[in-house]
Design an enzyme around this catalytic site. Structure first.
Site, PDB file in Angstrom:
ATOM      1  N   GLY A  49       0.786  -1.231   0.000  1.00 48.22           N
ATOM      2  CA  GLY A  49       0.000   0.000   0.000  1.00 48.22           C
ATOM      3  C   GLY A  49       0.815   1.277   0.000  1.00 48.22           C
ATOM      4  N   ASN A  81       1.597   3.130  -6.674  1.00 49.25           N
ATOM      5  CA  ASN A  81       0.404   3.491  -5.898  1.00 49.25           C
ATOM      6  C   ASN A  81       0.099   4.987  -5.959  1.00 49.25           C
ATOM      7  OD1 ASN A  81      -0.180   0.842  -5.060  1.00 49.25           O
ATOM      8  ND2 ASN A  81       1.303   0.989  -3.399  1.00 49.25           N
TER       9      ASN A  81
END
Length: 192
Positions: A49, A81
């Site tokens: 993430g 990301n």
């Protein structure tokens, strides 16, 4: 947390090779990572993430994950990301700051900056734009840039399904290709 675990590992010392990145880096199968890099005193500090700003935060302060460490090489792949929120220029700027941060923490360390990998989604124009900008950070000395993307796409220009397990994350075969593609340059950088 991943950060706490990485911090404890860093305190244990004896790190010659450090992989930094997001879930694509974190996703290395343990047996493969150990098989390829275990003898090199390698650690995997990938964190699922993570955007560039999260990885920067993991290096900040007294509990920074590289604080006091002197790896020969840091392998860095970060930014996929950020493709939803940021322009290619913003991502490249963030990566430039990331490299500076690593060099500040570890002045003797060489950085192997990996280009963003192609995805099976619709980010690939941005991926190419980011890589064109970040390629310029290669100084042929302490920062080397490697774009492995050509090995991950077929003749049709699309990502090769067998190398991925979803839109962005790699399969075991994908990690084999990563290793094979990176290894000549990594070996050279580790040796000097």
């Amino acid at each position: 947390s991943t950060h706490a675990r990485n911090y404890e590992r860093r305190k244990a010392g004896n790190i010659d090779l450090c992989f930094l990145g997001d879930s694509i880096t974190q996703g290395w199968p343990g047996d493969m990572f150990t098989g390829y890099y275990g003898k090199l005193n390698a650690v995997n500090f990938g964190c699922g993430g993570d955007k560039i700003q999260h990885l920067l935060m993991r290096l900040e302060g007294d509990d920074g994950e590289l604080r006091g460490a002197t790896p020969k090489v840091v392998v860095l792949m970060i930014g996929i990301n950020n493709t939803g929120d940021n322009t290619a220029e913003e991502i490249a700027y963030g990566i430039k700051n990331m490299v500076k941060r690593i060099k500040k923490e570890c002045p003797e360390t060489k950085v192997l900056l990996l280009g963003l990998l192609p995805t099976r989604g619709n980010q690939n124009d941005k991926v190419k734009a980011v890589n064109a900008l970040t390629a310029k950070f290669d100084d042929r000395e302490s920062v080397r840039f490697l774009d492995m993307g050509a090995k991950f796409v077929g003749n049709d220009g699309k990502a090769i399904d067998a190398l991925y397990r979803d839109e962005v994350h790699l399969s075991r075969k994908g990690y084999e290709v990563w290793h094979a593609t990176m290894n000549p340059l990594l070996t050279e950088m580790m040796g000097r």
